[in-house]
Design a protein around this motif. Structure first.
Motif, short mmCIF file in Angstrom:
data_model
loop_
_atom_site.label_atom_id
_atom_site.label_comp_id
_atom_site.label_asym_id
_atom_site.label_seq_id
_atom_site.Cartn_x
_atom_site.Cartn_y
_atom_site.Cartn_z
N GLU A 240 40.09 44.12 42.47
CA GLU A 240 41.07 44.84 43.30
C GLU A 240 41.96 45.73 42.44
OE1 GLU A 240 42.28 45.86 47.10
OE2 GLU A 240 40.63 44.54 46.44
N ILE A 241 42.34 45.25 41.26
CA ILE A 241 43.15 46.07 40.35
C ILE A 241 42.38 47.32 39.96
CG2 ILE A 241 44.19 46.17 38.05
CD1 ILE A 241 44.72 43.13 38.34
N LYS A 242 41.11 47.17 39.60
CA LYS A 242 40.29 48.33 39.22
C LYS A 242 40.18 49.32 40.36
CE LYS A 242 37.26 46.20 35.73
NZ LYS A 242 35.86 45.77 35.44
N ARG A 243 39.96 48.82 41.57
CA ARG A 243 39.85 49.71 42.73
C ARG A 243 41.12 50.53 42.90
NH1 ARG A 243 37.31 45.58 47.28
NH2 ARG A 243 35.09 45.84 46.76
N MET A 244 42.28 49.88 42.77
CA MET A 244 43.54 50.60 42.96
C MET A 244 43.85 51.53 41.80
SD MET A 244 46.17 48.08 44.96
CE MET A 244 45.96 46.58 44.02
N ASN A 253 52.63 50.15 37.59
CA ASN A 253 53.52 49.03 37.91
C ASN A 253 53.48 48.69 39.40
OD1 ASN A 253 54.89 51.48 38.46
ND2 ASN A 253 56.85 50.41 38.48
N GLU A 254 53.20 49.69 40.26
CA GLU A 254 53.05 49.42 41.69
C GLU A 254 51.77 48.65 41.97
OE1 GLU A 254 55.10 52.97 44.16
OE2 GLU A 254 53.51 53.65 42.80
N VAL A 255 50.72 48.95 41.22
CA VAL A 255 49.47 48.20 41.35
C VAL A 255 49.73 46.74 41.02
CG1 VAL A 255 47.14 47.86 40.40
CG2 VAL A 255 47.98 50.18 40.86
N ALA A 256 50.45 46.50 39.93
CA ALA A 256 50.78 45.14 39.52
C ALA A 256 51.48 44.40 40.66
CB ALA A 256 51.66 45.16 38.27
N PHE A 257 52.46 45.04 41.26
CA PHE A 257 53.22 44.41 42.34
C PHE A 257 52.33 44.12 43.55
CE2 PHE A 257 56.03 44.53 46.05
CZ PHE A 257 56.94 43.54 45.70
N LYS A 258 51.41 45.05 43.84
CA LYS A 258 50.53 44.90 45.01
C LYS A 258 49.61 43.69 44.90
CE LYS A 258 51.15 48.63 47.74
NZ LYS A 258 51.33 48.58 49.21
N VAL A 259 49.26 43.31 43.67
CA VAL A 259 48.38 42.15 43.50
C VAL A 259 49.16 40.91 43.05
CG1 VAL A 259 46.25 43.42 43.11
CG2 VAL A 259 47.74 42.93 41.17
N GLY A 260 50.49 40.96 43.21
CA GLY A 260 51.27 39.74 43.03
C GLY A 260 51.89 39.51 41.67
N TYR A 261 51.94 40.55 40.81
CA TYR A 261 52.53 40.37 39.49
C TYR A 261 53.84 41.16 39.40
CZ TYR A 261 47.98 38.50 38.15
OH TYR A 261 46.83 37.76 38.08
N GLU A 262 54.94 40.46 39.36
CA GLU A 262 56.25 41.12 39.25
C GLU A 262 56.58 41.47 37.80
OE1 GLU A 262 59.29 38.95 41.22
OE2 GLU A 262 58.24 38.95 43.16
N ASP A 263 56.00 40.74 36.88
CA ASP A 263 56.23 40.99 35.45
C ASP A 263 55.13 41.94 34.96
OD1 ASP A 263 56.34 40.95 32.67
OD2 ASP A 263 56.87 38.83 32.55
N TYR A 264 55.49 43.20 34.73
CA TYR A 264 54.48 44.20 34.35
C TYR A 264 53.85 43.87 33.00
CZ TYR A 264 52.21 48.43 32.86
OH TYR A 264 51.28 49.32 32.40
N PHE A 270 47.31 40.40 30.98
CA PHE A 270 46.26 39.75 31.75
C PHE A 270 45.06 40.68 31.94
CE2 PHE A 270 44.55 39.55 36.16
CZ PHE A 270 43.85 38.36 36.07
N PHE A 271 45.32 41.91 32.33
CA PHE A 271 44.23 42.86 32.57
C PHE A 271 43.48 43.17 31.27
CE2 PHE A 271 42.35 47.08 33.13
CZ PHE A 271 41.72 46.94 34.36
N LYS A 272 44.22 43.36 30.19
CA LYS A 272 43.57 43.68 28.92
C LYS A 272 42.73 42.52 28.42
CE LYS A 272 44.25 45.98 24.53
NZ LYS A 272 45.16 46.82 23.72
N LYS A 273 43.21 41.30 28.62
CA LYS A 273 42.45 40.12 28.20
C LYS A 273 41.11 40.06 28.93
CE LYS A 273 42.63 35.07 27.97
NZ LYS A 273 43.41 33.85 28.30
N GLN A 274 41.10 40.44 30.21
CA GLN A 274 39.88 40.34 31.02
C GLN A 274 38.94 41.52 30.81
OE1 GLN A 274 39.27 37.54 32.63
NE2 GLN A 274 41.31 36.79 32.01
#
Length: 287
Positions: A240-244, A253-264, A270-274
Protein backbone atom coordinates in the motif's frame (compact mmCIF):
# COMPACT_ATOMS: atom_id res chain seq x y z
CA UNK A 1 1.92 15.82 -9.39
CA UNK A 2 1.35 12.59 -11.27
CA UNK A 3 -1.79 10.61 -10.59
CA UNK A 4 -2.31 7.08 -11.85
CA UNK A 5 -5.89 6.62 -13.06
CA UNK A 6 -8.45 4.17 -11.74
CA UNK A 7 -10.65 2.83 -14.53
CA UNK A 8 -14.19 1.51 -14.24
CA UNK A 9 -15.83 -0.97 -16.61
CA UNK A 10 -17.69 2.00 -18.09
CA UNK A 11 -14.38 3.47 -19.30
CA UNK A 12 -14.19 0.54 -21.71
CA UNK A 13 -17.76 -0.50 -22.38
CA UNK A 14 -20.01 1.54 -24.65
CA UNK A 15 -22.85 -0.93 -24.14
CA UNK A 16 -25.55 0.78 -22.09
CA UNK A 17 -27.28 -2.54 -21.43
CA UNK A 18 -24.26 -4.33 -20.01
CA UNK A 19 -22.36 -1.44 -18.47
CA UNK A 20 -20.69 -3.66 -15.86
CA UNK A 21 -19.34 -6.23 -18.31
CA UNK A 22 -16.75 -5.74 -21.06
CA UNK A 23 -15.17 -8.29 -23.37
CA UNK A 24 -13.01 -7.76 -26.43
CA UNK A 25 -10.12 -9.18 -28.39
CA UNK A 26 -6.88 -7.65 -27.17
CA UNK A 27 -6.10 -6.28 -30.64
CA UNK A 28 -9.38 -4.36 -30.80
CA UNK A 29 -9.04 -3.37 -27.14
CA UNK A 30 -5.72 -1.61 -27.77
CA UNK A 31 -7.03 0.28 -30.80
CA UNK A 32 -9.29 2.45 -28.67
CA UNK A 33 -7.68 2.00 -25.25
CA UNK A 34 -3.94 2.37 -25.83
CA UNK A 35 -3.76 4.23 -22.52
CA UNK A 36 -3.84 0.86 -20.71
CA UNK A 37 -0.15 0.45 -21.52
CA UNK A 38 0.57 3.16 -18.92
CA UNK A 39 0.39 2.34 -15.17
CA UNK A 40 -3.21 2.30 -13.90
CA UNK A 41 -5.69 0.48 -11.69
CA UNK A 42 -9.20 -0.90 -12.10
CA UNK A 43 -12.09 -0.77 -9.66
CA UNK A 44 -13.32 -4.03 -11.21
CA UNK A 45 -12.02 -7.52 -11.92
CA UNK A 46 -9.83 -8.09 -14.97
CA UNK A 47 -8.89 -11.21 -16.89
CA UNK A 48 -6.54 -11.27 -19.88
CA UNK A 49 -5.59 -14.31 -21.96
CA UNK A 50 -2.82 -14.08 -24.57
CA UNK A 51 -2.81 -16.27 -27.67
CA UNK A 52 0.08 -14.68 -29.58
CA UNK A 53 2.95 -12.27 -29.05
CA UNK A 54 5.19 -11.43 -26.14
CA UNK A 55 6.03 -8.70 -23.69
CA UNK A 56 6.11 -7.84 -20.00
CA UNK A 57 3.26 -7.32 -17.55
CA UNK A 58 4.03 -5.52 -14.29
CA UNK A 59 1.52 -6.12 -11.48
CA UNK A 60 2.05 -4.42 -8.11
CA UNK A 61 5.80 -4.10 -8.74
CA UNK A 62 6.31 -7.71 -9.88
CA UNK A 63 7.16 -8.40 -13.53
CA UNK A 64 5.83 -11.33 -15.55
CA UNK A 65 6.77 -12.43 -19.04
CA UNK A 66 3.98 -12.72 -21.60
CA UNK A 67 3.73 -15.54 -24.11
CA UNK A 68 1.07 -17.63 -25.81
CA UNK A 69 -1.02 -19.21 -23.06
CA UNK A 70 -0.33 -16.52 -20.44
CA UNK A 71 -3.44 -15.72 -18.42
CA UNK A 72 -3.65 -12.92 -15.86
CA UNK A 73 -6.35 -12.31 -13.25
CA UNK A 74 -6.42 -9.03 -11.35
CA UNK A 75 -8.71 -7.85 -8.60
CA UNK A 76 -9.79 -4.26 -7.91
CA UNK A 77 -7.03 -1.91 -6.82
CA UNK A 78 -4.02 -3.72 -8.24
CA UNK A 79 -1.59 -1.45 -10.10
CA UNK A 80 -0.45 -2.75 -13.47
CA UNK A 81 0.77 -1.89 -16.95
CA UNK A 82 2.00 -3.64 -20.09
CA UNK A 83 4.93 -3.54 -22.49
CA UNK A 84 3.68 -5.49 -25.50
CA UNK A 85 5.03 -6.71 -28.83
CA UNK A 86 3.42 -5.47 -32.05
CA UNK A 87 1.94 -8.90 -32.85
CA UNK A 88 0.10 -9.27 -29.54
CA UNK A 89 -3.25 -11.10 -29.66
CA UNK A 90 -5.62 -12.36 -27.03
CA UNK A 91 -8.73 -11.46 -25.05
CA UNK A 92 -9.66 -9.10 -22.23
CA UNK A 93 -12.63 -9.32 -19.85
CA UNK A 94 -13.53 -6.65 -17.27
CA UNK A 95 -16.49 -7.02 -14.93
CA UNK A 96 -17.76 -5.67 -11.63
CA UNK A 97 -18.00 -7.68 -8.44
CA UNK A 98 -21.56 -6.43 -7.96
CA UNK A 99 -22.71 -7.81 -11.33
CA UNK A 100 -21.13 -11.22 -10.74
CA UNK A 101 -22.33 -11.66 -7.16
CA UNK A 102 -25.84 -10.47 -7.92
CA UNK A 103 -26.20 -12.83 -10.87
CA UNK A 104 -24.80 -15.97 -9.25
CA UNK A 105 -26.35 -15.38 -5.83
CA UNK A 106 -24.91 -17.91 -3.41
CA UNK A 107 -21.59 -18.16 -5.26
CA UNK A 108 -19.35 -15.10 -4.88
CA UNK A 109 -16.40 -14.05 -7.00
CA UNK A 110 -14.11 -14.37 -3.98
CA UNK A 111 -14.95 -18.07 -3.80
CA UNK A 112 -12.31 -18.43 -6.51
CA UNK A 113 -9.04 -18.43 -4.61
CA UNK A 114 -6.96 -17.26 -7.59
CA UNK A 115 -8.40 -13.77 -7.04
CA UNK A 116 -7.13 -13.55 -3.43
CA UNK A 117 -4.42 -10.94 -2.97
CA UNK A 118 -2.49 -12.55 -0.11
CA UNK A 119 -1.59 -15.82 -1.76
CA UNK A 120 -2.28 -15.38 -5.43
CA UNK A 121 0.08 -14.98 -8.29
CA UNK A 122 -1.80 -13.00 -10.93
CA UNK A 123 -0.31 -15.21 -13.65
CA UNK A 124 -0.91 -18.72 -14.90
CA UNK A 125 0.43 -20.24 -18.08
CA UNK A 126 -1.68 -22.67 -20.08
CA UNK A 127 0.56 -25.02 -22.04
CA UNK A 128 -0.23 -25.75 -25.69
CA UNK A 129 -2.17 -28.92 -24.88
CA UNK A 130 -4.21 -27.04 -22.22
CA UNK A 131 -5.21 -24.03 -24.34
CA UNK A 132 -8.16 -25.87 -26.01
CA UNK A 133 -9.76 -26.19 -22.56
CA UNK A 134 -10.47 -22.46 -22.33
CA UNK A 135 -9.92 -20.85 -25.76
CA UNK A 136 -13.37 -21.85 -27.11
CA UNK A 137 -15.07 -20.00 -24.23
CA UNK A 138 -13.27 -16.78 -25.14
CA UNK A 139 -14.23 -17.22 -28.79
CA UNK A 140 -17.86 -17.78 -27.78
CA UNK A 141 -17.78 -14.66 -25.59
CA UNK A 142 -16.66 -12.53 -28.53
CA UNK A 143 -19.25 -14.13 -30.79
CA UNK A 144 -22.09 -13.63 -28.30
CA UNK A 145 -21.05 -10.07 -27.51
CA UNK A 146 -21.19 -9.13 -31.21
CA UNK A 147 -24.83 -10.15 -31.46
CA UNK A 148 -28.02 -8.91 -29.85
CA UNK A 149 -29.66 -12.07 -28.60
CA UNK A 150 -32.15 -12.69 -25.86
CA UNK A 151 -30.51 -13.70 -22.55
CA UNK A 152 -27.22 -12.29 -23.84
CA UNK A 153 -25.89 -11.23 -20.45
CA UNK A 154 -26.85 -14.61 -18.98
CA UNK A 155 -24.78 -16.38 -21.61
CA UNK A 156 -21.84 -13.99 -21.25
CA UNK A 157 -21.69 -14.50 -17.49
CA UNK A 158 -22.03 -18.26 -17.74
CA UNK A 159 -19.24 -18.42 -20.34
CA UNK A 160 -17.11 -16.30 -18.01
CA UNK A 161 -17.79 -18.74 -15.21
CA UNK A 162 -16.82 -21.69 -17.40
CA UNK A 163 -13.47 -19.94 -17.82
CA UNK A 164 -13.29 -19.38 -14.06
CA UNK A 165 -13.84 -23.10 -13.46
CA UNK A 166 -11.04 -24.08 -15.86
CA UNK A 167 -8.72 -21.50 -14.30
CA UNK A 168 -9.60 -22.75 -10.79
CA UNK A 169 -8.73 -26.30 -11.80
CA UNK A 170 -5.45 -25.17 -13.31
CA UNK A 171 -4.69 -23.00 -10.27
CA UNK A 172 -5.32 -25.91 -7.88
CA UNK A 173 -2.89 -28.08 -9.86
CA UNK A 174 -0.24 -25.36 -10.08
CA UNK A 175 -0.45 -23.84 -6.61
CA UNK A 176 -1.85 -26.58 -4.42
CA UNK A 177 -2.64 -25.30 -0.94
CA UNK A 178 -3.31 -27.21 2.24
CA UNK A 179 -6.52 -28.36 3.82
CA UNK A 180 -9.85 -26.69 3.17
CA UNK A 181 -10.21 -25.49 6.76
CA UNK A 182 -6.90 -23.64 6.49
CA UNK A 183 -8.02 -21.98 3.27
CA UNK A 184 -11.15 -20.68 4.99
CA UNK A 185 -9.06 -19.20 7.78
CA UNK A 186 -6.52 -17.60 5.44
CA UNK A 187 -9.32 -16.07 3.37
CA UNK A 188 -10.90 -14.61 6.50
CA UNK A 189 -7.48 -13.34 7.59
CA UNK A 190 -7.15 -11.63 4.21
CA UNK A 191 -10.53 -9.93 4.59
CA UNK A 192 -9.65 -8.74 8.08
CA UNK A 193 -6.26 -7.52 6.90
CA UNK A 194 -7.83 -5.46 4.12
CA UNK A 195 -10.10 -3.84 6.68
CA UNK A 196 -7.61 -3.16 9.45
CA UNK A 197 -4.01 -3.11 8.14
CA UNK A 198 -3.77 0.68 8.31
CA UNK A 199 -4.45 0.70 12.04
CA UNK A 200 -3.62 -2.81 13.26
CA UNK A 201 -0.13 -4.17 12.63
CA UNK A 202 0.10 -6.87 15.32
CA UNK A 203 -0.68 -10.49 14.35
CA UNK A 204 -2.23 -11.08 17.79
CA UNK A 205 -5.07 -8.71 16.82
CA UNK A 206 -5.95 -10.89 13.81
CA UNK A 207 -5.59 -14.13 15.74
CA UNK A 208 -8.08 -12.83 18.29
CA UNK A 209 -10.49 -11.80 15.54
CA UNK A 210 -10.18 -15.29 14.03
CA UNK A 211 -10.75 -16.92 17.45
CA UNK A 212 -7.49 -18.84 17.20
CA UNK A 213 -4.13 -18.62 18.96
CA UNK A 214 -1.28 -16.63 17.47
CA UNK A 215 0.68 -19.87 17.20
CA UNK A 216 -2.09 -21.40 15.09
CA UNK A 217 -2.31 -18.32 12.85
CA UNK A 218 1.42 -18.56 12.23
CA UNK A 219 1.05 -22.27 11.49
CA UNK A 220 -1.65 -21.55 8.90
CA UNK A 221 0.38 -18.78 7.27
CA UNK A 222 3.48 -20.95 7.16
CA UNK A 223 1.58 -23.93 5.70
CA UNK A 224 -0.15 -21.98 2.93
CA UNK A 225 1.99 -18.89 2.32
CA UNK A 226 5.39 -19.96 3.62
CA UNK A 227 5.43 -16.75 5.68
CA UNK A 228 4.77 -15.76 9.27
CA UNK A 229 1.63 -13.74 10.03
CA UNK A 230 3.84 -10.73 10.73
CA UNK A 231 5.45 -11.05 7.28
CA UNK A 232 2.02 -11.22 5.64
CA UNK A 233 0.95 -8.04 7.43
CA UNK A 234 4.18 -6.24 6.56
CA UNK A 235 3.89 -7.25 2.90
CA UNK A 236 0.38 -5.77 2.71
CA UNK A 237 1.46 -2.53 4.38
CA UNK A 238 4.52 -2.16 2.12
CA UNK A 239 2.41 -2.77 -0.98
CA UNK A 240 0.00 0.00 0.00
CA UNK A 241 2.88 2.38 0.75
CA UNK A 242 4.41 1.69 -2.67
CA UNK A 243 1.08 2.26 -4.40
CA UNK A 244 0.64 5.63 -2.70
CA UNK A 245 4.25 6.69 -3.24
CA UNK A 246 4.17 6.15 -6.99
CA UNK A 247 0.79 7.87 -7.29
CA UNK A 248 2.52 11.05 -6.05
CA UNK A 249 -0.67 12.69 -4.83
CA UNK A 250 0.48 12.76 -1.21
CA UNK A 251 3.60 14.05 0.47
CA UNK A 252 5.68 11.23 1.94
CA UNK A 253 4.77 12.18 5.52
CA UNK A 254 1.08 12.08 4.49
CA UNK A 255 1.58 8.56 3.13
CA UNK A 256 3.04 7.57 6.49
CA UNK A 257 -0.01 8.94 8.30
CA UNK A 258 -2.42 7.21 5.88
CA UNK A 259 -0.99 3.79 6.74
CA UNK A 260 -0.95 4.42 10.47
CA UNK A 261 2.53 5.79 11.22
CA UNK A 262 2.55 9.09 13.09
CA UNK A 263 6.32 9.00 13.61
CA UNK A 264 7.82 9.77 10.19
CA UNK A 265 11.33 8.72 11.21
CA UNK A 266 10.09 5.30 12.28
CA UNK A 267 8.06 4.98 9.07
CA UNK A 268 11.09 5.82 6.94
CA UNK A 269 13.32 3.31 8.78
CA UNK A 270 10.63 0.63 8.52
CA UNK A 271 10.24 1.13 4.77
CA UNK A 272 13.99 1.16 4.14
CA UNK A 273 14.48 -2.01 6.18
CA UNK A 274 11.90 -3.81 4.02
CA UNK A 275 12.86 -2.43 0.60
CA UNK A 276 16.45 -1.22 0.83
CA UNK A 277 15.37 2.31 -0.14
CA UNK A 278 13.95 5.30 1.66
CA UNK A 279 10.38 6.27 0.68
CA UNK A 280 11.70 9.27 -1.26
CA UNK A 281 14.29 7.15 -3.08
CA UNK A 282 11.59 4.66 -4.05
CA UNK A 283 9.32 7.44 -5.31
CA UNK A 284 12.14 8.82 -7.45
CA UNK A 285 12.82 5.45 -9.10
CA UNK A 286 9.40 5.30 -10.81
CA UNK A 287 8.51 7.13 -13.96
Amino acid sequence: MKRYPIYSVQNFSCNDIHRDFYVNTFTEHLKSHSFVEEPHRHDSYLMVFFTKGSGLHEVDFDQFGIKRGSLFVLQPGQMHHWNLSEDIEGFVIIFSQELYNLYFGQKKINDYNFYHSIHNRPEMVFEENEIPKILPYFDLLIQENSQNNKYQLDKLLNLLDCIHIEVARKYSETYSHQTHSYNIKINTFESLLEEYFRTEKLPSFYAEKLNITLKHLNRICNEILQKTATEVIIDRVILEIKRMLIDKQLAVNEVAFKVGYEDYSYFSRFFKKQTGMSPTEFRNTVR
